[in-house]
Design an enzyme around this catalytic site. Structure first.
Site, PDB file in Angstrom:
ATOM      1  N   ASP A  80       0.474   3.636   2.270  1.00  0.00           N
ATOM      2  CA  ASP A  80       0.216   4.211   3.587  1.00  0.00           C
ATOM      3  C   ASP A  80      -0.915   5.252   3.459  1.00  0.00           C
ATOM      4  O   ASP A  80      -1.959   4.923   2.888  1.00  0.00           O
ATOM      5  CB  ASP A  80       1.509   4.785   4.191  1.00  0.00           C
ATOM      6  CG  ASP A  80       1.417   4.899   5.707  1.00  0.00           C
ATOM      7  OD1 ASP A  80       0.797   4.022   6.328  1.00  0.00           O
ATOM      8  OD2 ASP A  80       1.939   5.870   6.269  1.00  0.00           O
TER       9      ASP A  80
ATOM     10  N   ASP B 179       0.850  -1.213   0.000  1.00  0.00           N
ATOM     11  CA  ASP B 179       0.000   0.000   0.000  1.00  0.00           C
ATOM     12  C   ASP B 179       0.874   1.247   0.000  1.00  0.00           C
ATOM     13  O   ASP B 179       2.085   1.161   0.198  1.00  0.00           O
ATOM     14  CB  ASP B 179      -0.883   0.010   1.262  1.00  0.00           C
ATOM     15  CG  ASP B 179      -0.035  -0.144   2.521  1.00  0.00           C
ATOM     16  OD1 ASP B 179       0.149  -1.278   2.967  1.00  0.00           O
ATOM     17  OD2 ASP B 179       0.493   0.877   3.012  1.00  0.00           O
TER      18      ASP B 179
HETATM   19  N1  LIG Z   1       1.166   1.318   5.785  1.00  0.00           N
HETATM   20  C1  LIG Z   1       1.657   0.460   6.663  1.00  0.00           C
HETATM   21  N2  LIG Z   1       2.091   0.897   7.872  1.00  0.00           N
HETATM   22  C2  LIG Z   1       2.609   0.025   8.768  1.00  0.00           C
HETATM   23  N3  LIG Z   1       2.715  -1.292   8.548  1.00  0.00           N
HETATM   24  C3  LIG Z   1       2.285  -1.767   7.375  1.00  0.00           C
HETATM   25  N4  LIG Z   1       2.277  -3.005   6.869  1.00  0.00           N
HETATM   26  C4  LIG Z   1       1.750  -2.949   5.643  1.00  0.00           C
HETATM   27  N5  LIG Z   1       1.413  -1.684   5.316  1.00  0.00           N
HETATM   28  C5  LIG Z   1       1.746  -0.920   6.385  1.00  0.00           C
END
Ligand SMILES: Nc1ncnc2[nH]cnc12
Ligand SMILES: CSC[C@H]1O[C@H](OP(=O)(O)O)[C@H](O)[C@@H]1O
Length: 288
Positions: free
Chosen positions: A212, A210
């Protein structure tokens, strides 16, 4: 020490078992630091003896802050593991790291505050070098395996390790971007620290799931998104792991990880309490 496994695999979000293991047995290992996250699966892969541990337990039962980091690393040490291949889901902090890409981080920034990340204490003081927190040899093996399979696997990058379990605020996410960090997760730093103290090589194949919450063109991260990408990409992760294991050199390690404790202990031998000495025998015996 009997060496029951040479290579450890720690599977993260989306990777709760390892396909292709043969001669499989399962073991509930106990350690002076408690029980690991899950029973450890022992088997053979690509002609090497491997120990697989599901970091959050099968069924994903443990929060990042609840992970028994010391027991996990010590249990692998007890089994004879010398190199750990970790797999983790991470959020991307840079446009160029896209969901499904792999990044092989070589640095960390610590944003955790509720974890124990040392085997020392209770009367023994040790300080290992941690300027290069990842084993460069194992990281290179991961990168070559990605190249061999034609998947994106970028060697190097900074992993922000946050406490969680909530994902970051947008201000935090943008702060980490301003620091030049590459990816964010919640689990890898303590494993890397403890592996170094246990003189085990450690590197992570971090799967970007992703963007974030900083990216205006993408929705904020959700668990649904992480699961969707990590499931869709789990096959790739397992292929990379197998290719990595195929090419890992056998025999004596030539990196510094194997002797990380040589000059690390500050405490006079005579001053170390007998119980503490006994608890850490597996780490200290080779130095008398
Ligand atoms: N955006 C994110 N922040 C923290 N841990 C994660 N693991 C997968 N995506 C994450
Ligand atoms: C399920 S999203 C957050 C979760 O995913 C990562 O886990 P892991 O490193 O074990 O793959 C992240 O660190 C969080 O624990």
């Amino acid at each position: 020490m009997e060496q029951r496994a040479e290579i450890g695999i720690i599977g993260g979000s989306g990777l709760y078992n390892m396909a292709g293991l043969t001669n499989v047995t399962e073991e509930r290992v106990t350690t002076p630091f408690g029980d690991p996250s899950e029973a450890i699966v022992l088997g053979e892969l690509e002609g090497r003896r491997v120990a697989f541990l599901a970091r959050h337990g099968r069924g994903h039962r443990l929060l990042p802050s609840e992970l028994p980091f010391r027991a996990n690393i010590y249990a692998l040490k007890q089994l004879g593991v010398e190199q750990i291949l970790s797999i983790s889901a991470v959020g991307s902090l840079k446009e160029e790291h896209k969901p499904t890409d792999f990044v092989i981080p070589d640095q960390f920034i610590d944003r955790t505050f509720a974890r124990t990340a040392t085997f020392f204490g209770d009367g023994i003081v040790g300080h290992v070098a941690f300027g290069d927190p990842i084993c460069a040899d194992v990281a290179k093996v991961f990168a070559s395996a990605c190249a061999e399979l034609g998947v994106v696997g970028k060697l190097g990058g900074t992993y922000v390790c946050m406490e969680g379990p909530q994902f970051s605020t947008r201000a935090e996410s943008n702060l980490y971007r301003s620091w030049g960090a590459d990816v964010i997760g919640m689990t890898n730093l303590q494993e890397a620290k403890l592996a170094r103290e246990a003189e085990i090589c450690y590197a992570t194949l971090a799967m970007v799931t992703d963007y974030d919450c900083w990216h205006t063109g993408h929705d904020d991260v959700t668990v649904e998104q992480v699961i969707a990408v990590s499931h869709a990409n789990a096959g790739n992760a397992q292929h990379v792991l197998k290719a990595a294991i195929r090419s890992m050199p056998k025999g004596e390690r030539t990196c510094g990880c194997a002797s990380a404790l040589k000059f690390a202990i500050m405490t006079d031998k005579a001053a170390i309490p007998a119980e503490t000495r006994k608890k850490l025998a597996l780490l200290l015996d080779k130095y008398n």
